[in-house]
Design a protein around this motif. Structure first.
Motif, PDB file in Angstrom:
ATOM      1  N   SER A 129       0.726  -1.291  -0.025  1.00 31.77           N
ATOM      2  CA  SER A 129      -0.099  -0.019  -0.008  1.00 31.77           C
ATOM      3  C   SER A 129       0.784   1.435   0.015  1.00 31.77           C
ATOM      4  O   SER A 129       0.623   2.508  -0.663  1.00 31.77           O
ATOM      5  N   GLN A 130       1.953   1.206   0.770  1.00 27.68           N
ATOM      6  CA  GLN A 130       2.846   2.473   0.705  1.00 27.68           C
ATOM      7  C   GLN A 130       3.539   2.497  -0.594  1.00 27.68           C
ATOM      8  O   GLN A 130       3.963   3.493  -1.274  1.00 27.68           O
ATOM      9  N   ALA A 131       3.827   1.370  -0.913  1.00 21.90           N
ATOM     10  CA  ALA A 131       4.679   1.348  -2.391  1.00 21.90           C
ATOM     11  C   ALA A 131       3.651   1.988  -3.331  1.00 21.90           C
ATOM     12  O   ALA A 131       4.144   2.932  -4.100  1.00 21.90           O
ATOM     13  N   ILE A 132       2.496   1.775  -3.429  1.00 17.07           N
ATOM     14  CA  ILE A 132       1.446   2.477  -4.358  1.00 17.07           C
ATOM     15  C   ILE A 132       1.439   3.923  -4.029  1.00 17.07           C
ATOM     16  O   ILE A 132       1.481   4.855  -4.936  1.00 17.07           O
ATOM     17  N   ASP A 133       1.226   4.358  -2.680  1.00 17.91           N
ATOM     18  CA  ASP A 133       1.354   5.556  -2.312  1.00 17.91           C
ATOM     19  C   ASP A 133       2.460   6.533  -2.680  1.00 17.91           C
ATOM     20  O   ASP A 133       1.987   7.664  -3.340  1.00 17.91           O
ATOM     21  N   LEU A 134       3.602   5.932  -2.834  1.00 19.57           N
ATOM     22  CA  LEU A 134       4.840   6.645  -3.067  1.00 19.57           C
ATOM     23  C   LEU A 134       5.014   6.979  -4.738  1.00 19.57           C
ATOM     24  O   LEU A 134       5.051   7.801  -5.249  1.00 19.57           O
ATOM     25  N   CYS A 135       4.527   5.753  -5.343  1.00 21.20           N
ATOM     26  CA  CYS A 135       4.355   5.761  -6.844  1.00 21.20           C
ATOM     27  C   CYS A 135       3.448   7.061  -7.121  1.00 21.20           C
ATOM     28  O   CYS A 135       3.822   8.049  -8.055  1.00 21.20           O
ATOM     29  N   LEU A 136       2.431   6.876  -6.748  1.00 20.29           N
ATOM     30  CA  LEU A 136       1.367   7.818  -7.169  1.00 20.29           C
ATOM     31  C   LEU A 136       1.831   9.402  -6.990  1.00 20.29           C
ATOM     32  O   LEU A 136       1.761  10.487  -7.605  1.00 20.29           O
ATOM     33  N   ALA A 137       2.261   9.514  -5.759  1.00 19.33           N
ATOM     34  CA  ALA A 137       2.963  10.742  -5.143  1.00 19.33           C
ATOM     35  C   ALA A 137       4.103  11.260  -5.823  1.00 19.33           C
ATOM     36  O   ALA A 137       4.177  12.523  -6.204  1.00 19.33           O
ATOM     37  N   CYS A 139       4.954  -2.547  -8.033  1.00 18.95           N
ATOM     38  CA  CYS A 139       4.787  -2.685  -6.562  1.00 18.95           C
ATOM     39  C   CYS A 139       4.269  -3.998  -6.133  1.00 18.95           C
ATOM     40  O   CYS A 139       3.553  -4.696  -6.964  1.00 18.95           O
ATOM     41  N   GLY A 140       5.101  -4.720  -5.169  1.00 18.37           N
ATOM     42  CA  GLY A 140       4.983  -5.952  -4.626  1.00 18.37           C
ATOM     43  C   GLY A 140       5.096  -6.034  -3.061  1.00 18.37           C
ATOM     44  O   GLY A 140       5.248  -4.897  -2.635  1.00 18.37           O
ATOM     45  N   LEU A 165       1.773 -14.927   2.935  1.00 16.23           N
ATOM     46  CA  LEU A 165       0.636 -14.939   3.895  1.00 16.23           C
ATOM     47  C   LEU A 165       1.079 -14.115   5.059  1.00 16.23           C
ATOM     48  O   LEU A 165       0.718 -14.755   6.139  1.00 16.23           O
ATOM     49  N   VAL A 166       1.451 -13.048   5.016  1.00 11.93           N
ATOM     50  CA  VAL A 166       2.068 -12.384   6.334  1.00 11.93           C
ATOM     51  C   VAL A 166       1.638 -10.831   6.053  1.00 11.93           C
ATOM     52  O   VAL A 166       2.540  -9.964   6.124  1.00 11.93           O
ATOM     53  N   PRO A 167       0.532 -10.355   5.679  1.00  8.91           N
ATOM     54  CA  PRO A 167       0.008  -8.954   5.535  1.00  8.91           C
ATOM     55  C   PRO A 167       0.474  -8.013   6.623  1.00  8.91           C
ATOM     56  O   PRO A 167       0.882  -6.938   6.301  1.00  8.91           O
ATOM     57  N   GLY A 168       0.436  -8.676   7.919  1.00  8.44           N
ATOM     58  CA  GLY A 168       0.838  -7.672   9.074  1.00  8.44           C
ATOM     59  C   GLY A 168       2.282  -7.438   9.173  1.00  8.44           C
ATOM     60  O   GLY A 168       2.522  -6.523  10.040  1.00  8.44           O
ATOM     61  N   TRP A 169       3.090  -8.182   8.444  1.00  9.66           N
ATOM     62  CA  TRP A 169       4.572  -7.702   8.836  1.00  9.66           C
ATOM     63  C   TRP A 169       4.805  -6.424   7.907  1.00  9.66           C
ATOM     64  O   TRP A 169       5.928  -5.931   8.019  1.00  9.66           O
ATOM     65  N   ARG A 170       3.909  -5.871   7.094  1.00 11.09           N
ATOM     66  CA  ARG A 170       4.197  -4.765   6.375  1.00 11.09           C
ATOM     67  C   ARG A 170       5.677  -4.570   5.700  1.00 11.09           C
ATOM     68  O   ARG A 170       6.262  -3.711   6.043  1.00 11.09           O
ATOM     69  N   LEU A 171       5.920  -5.422   4.699  1.00 12.27           N
ATOM     70  CA  LEU A 171       7.019  -5.331   3.915  1.00 12.27           C
ATOM     71  C   LEU A 171       6.628  -5.181   2.382  1.00 12.27           C
ATOM     72  O   LEU A 171       6.206  -6.259   2.047  1.00 12.27           O
ATOM     73  N   GLY A 172       6.784  -4.213   1.651  1.00  6.62           N
ATOM     74  CA  GLY A 172       6.385  -4.049   0.244  1.00  6.62           C
ATOM     75  C   GLY A 172       7.906  -3.497  -0.598  1.00  6.62           C
ATOM     76  O   GLY A 172       8.632  -3.325   0.193  1.00  6.62           O
ATOM     77  N   TRP A 173       7.663  -3.446  -1.678  1.00 10.78           N
ATOM     78  CA  TRP A 173       8.635  -2.894  -2.411  1.00 10.78           C
ATOM     79  C   TRP A 173       8.245  -2.251  -3.705  1.00 10.78           C
ATOM     80  O   TRP A 173       7.200  -2.571  -4.289  1.00 10.78           O
ATOM     81  N   ILE A 174       9.054  -1.342  -4.473  1.00 12.20           N
ATOM     82  CA  ILE A 174       8.777  -0.607  -5.621  1.00 12.20           C
ATOM     83  C   ILE A 174      10.056  -1.275  -6.662  1.00 12.20           C
ATOM     84  O   ILE A 174      11.155  -1.152  -6.054  1.00 12.20           O
ATOM     85  N   LEU A 175       9.877  -1.829  -7.847  1.00  9.90           N
ATOM     86  CA  LEU A 175      10.732  -2.294  -8.727  1.00  9.90           C
ATOM     87  C   LEU A 175      10.814  -0.991  -9.870  1.00  9.90           C
ATOM     88  O   LEU A 175       9.758  -0.905 -10.452  1.00  9.90           O
ATOM     89  N   ILE A 176      11.819  -0.395  -9.809  1.00 15.55           N
ATOM     90  CA  ILE A 176      12.010   0.609 -10.925  1.00 15.55           C
ATOM     91  C   ILE A 176      12.569   0.147 -12.106  1.00 15.55           C
ATOM     92  O   ILE A 176      13.885  -0.291 -12.364  1.00 15.55           O
ATOM     93  N   HIS A 177      11.817  -0.082 -13.021  1.00 14.85           N
ATOM     94  CA  HIS A 177      12.072  -0.540 -14.664  1.00 14.85           C
ATOM     95  C   HIS A 177      12.235   0.477 -15.640  1.00 14.85           C
ATOM     96  O   HIS A 177      10.998   1.007 -16.035  1.00 14.85           O
ATOM     97  N   ASP A 178      13.402   0.916 -15.984  1.00 14.54           N
ATOM     98  CA  ASP A 178      13.323   2.249 -16.821  1.00 14.54           C
ATOM     99  C   ASP A 178      14.755   2.274 -17.667  1.00 14.54           C
ATOM    100  O   ASP A 178      15.684   2.986 -17.493  1.00 14.54           O
TER     101      ASP A 178
END
Length: 414
Positions: free
Chosen positions: A145-153, A268-269, A276-289
């Motif tokens: 969710s934060q990954a998506i937030d940062l990308c939009l921002a 974003c992933g 199966l650990v949504p409460g651990w709150r670890l995501g990422w942004i992969l920059i493909h450019d």
């Protein structure tokens, strides 16, 4: 201690850059600032707070329905696979966390974008010849969710628009509107409509594959057509791939970045769904450019935005290498087998109910039911017995409340 003032910039619709003015020795550094005080209390929420609305959470978090004493609640609303305890993560994943905690190495702050070693692990895990990655291409976040937030921002300013799928994950609209960004009228995988909606204010388009809430998985050919539109219109893509690789055996998941060298993509992933650990709150942004269209500005912008909360949990970062390397293939297979079985069971039960038109999912954790103009999403992670009971209750409700507006049942079925 001398006080200081943080003055919010008035540029744009929402606060952006903080201008700091320090009072030294009682003298204000703000030109023309007069001493004084407010005549009365006047504390109001910010525009961002007032514009933020998550429809799913607004219902679920504030639901105050008196439970039926004769029936246990069966929640089919939130995509949390841990709710009923029937889908635990793998013991290797849990052990990795214990080891990271016991090591004592991960109790302090990490760089806001994540430890270099952790970013190297993600880059190595998702690297492939068609979409190469290095640690510099990875931003670790507090969940997807934060990954998506940062990308939009980083991509969109107030007054611009983004194109989102419909039906689609409600968070896209929640985050966009809170930033003063307009989610367009959306698109239903209609490529002509997609291209028609793009204008000079379009900041990005969102591709969610596999889909929440539909459970659909796009074909390689369809993804290539979406990329062709983005390339023609020079619009970057935010790829929400949190359910990547969570597809059933009759489908194949294609990471979007492997299909294009021209379109810049922020993928974003996270750990939440596949492990199966949504409460651990670890995501990422992969920059493909690969054509350097984003340049340093977008990369630097993501770093600056990540510095607002100083990154995700360090203990989970410390466990990341073991989680990625030691989780057995059998764990992923068993999870998907359960989801596929439940999806088939749910589809069969709901397809027999008058007024519901379920769409058989091909991946993720959801099944959609349509009866135009409304639709519902069903989470398929609940235990089998509870899924059957839930479908039975839905059938009972529909039989009591569904009425054919005109003509025979055959007419309604059309």
């Amino acid at each position: 201690m001398d006080p200081y003032m943080i003055q919010m910039s008035s540029k744009g619709n929402l606060p952006s850059i903080l201008d700091v003015h320090v009072n030294v020795g009682g003298r204000s550094s703000v030109p023309g600032k007069m001493k004084g005080r407010k005549a009365r209390w006047s504390v109001r929420p910010s525009d961002m707070a007032k514009k933020t609305f998550n429809p799913i959470r607004a219902i679920v978090d504030n639901m105050k329905v008196k439970p039926n004493p004769n029936k246990t609640m069966i929640s089919l609303s939130i995509g949390d696979p841990t709710v009923f305890g029937n889908l635990p993560t793998d013991p290797e994943v849990t052990q990795a966390m214990k080891d990271a905690l016991d090591s004592g190495k991960y109790n302090g702050y990490a760089p806001s974008i994540g430890f270099l070693s952790s970013r190297e692990e993600i880059a190595s895990y998702y690297h492939c010849p068609e979409a190469p990655l290095e640690a510099k291409d990875v931003i670790l976040t507090s969940g997807c969710s934060q990954a998506i937030d940062l990308c939009l921002a980083v991509l969109a300013n107030p007054g611009q628009n983004i194109l989102v799928p419909r039906p689609g994950f409600s968070l896209y609209k929640t985050l966009a509107e809170s930033m003063g960004i307009e989610p367009e009228k959306s698109w239903e995988i209609d490529l002509k409509q997609l291209e028609y909606l793009i204008d000079e204010k379009t900041a990005c388009l969102i591709v969610n594959n596999p889909s929440n809430p539909c459970g659909s998985v796009f074909s390689k050919r369809h993804l290539q057509k979406i990329l062709a539109v983005a390339a023609r219109q020079c619009v970057p893509i935010l790829a929400d791939e949190i359910y990547g690789d969570m597809v059933f055996s009759d489908c194949k998941y294609e990471p979007l970045a492997t299909l294009s060298t021209d379109v810049p993509i922020l993928s974003c992933g996270g750990l939440a769904k596949r492990w199966l650990v949504p409460g651990w709150r670890l995501g990422w942004i992969l920059i493909h450019d690969r054509r350097d269209i984003f340049g340093n500005e977008i990369r630097d912008g993501l770093v600056k935005l990540s510095q607002r909360i100083l990154g995700p949990c360090t203990i989970v970062q410390g466990a990341l290498k073991s989680i990625l390397c030691r989780t057995p293939g059998e764990f992923y297979h068993n999870t998907l087998s359960f989801l596929k079985s439940n999806a088939d069971l749910c589809y069969g039960a709901l397809a027999a109910i008058p007024g519901l038109r379920p769409v058989r999912p091909s991946g993720a954790m959801y099944l959609m039911c349509f009866e135009y103009p409304n639709f519902i999403r069903v989470v398929i992670t609940v235990p089998e017995v509870m899924m059957l009971e839930a479908c039975s209750r839905i059938q009972e409700f529909c039989e009591q409340h569904y009425h054919c507006a005109e003509g025979s049942q055959e007419e309604c079925d059309k």
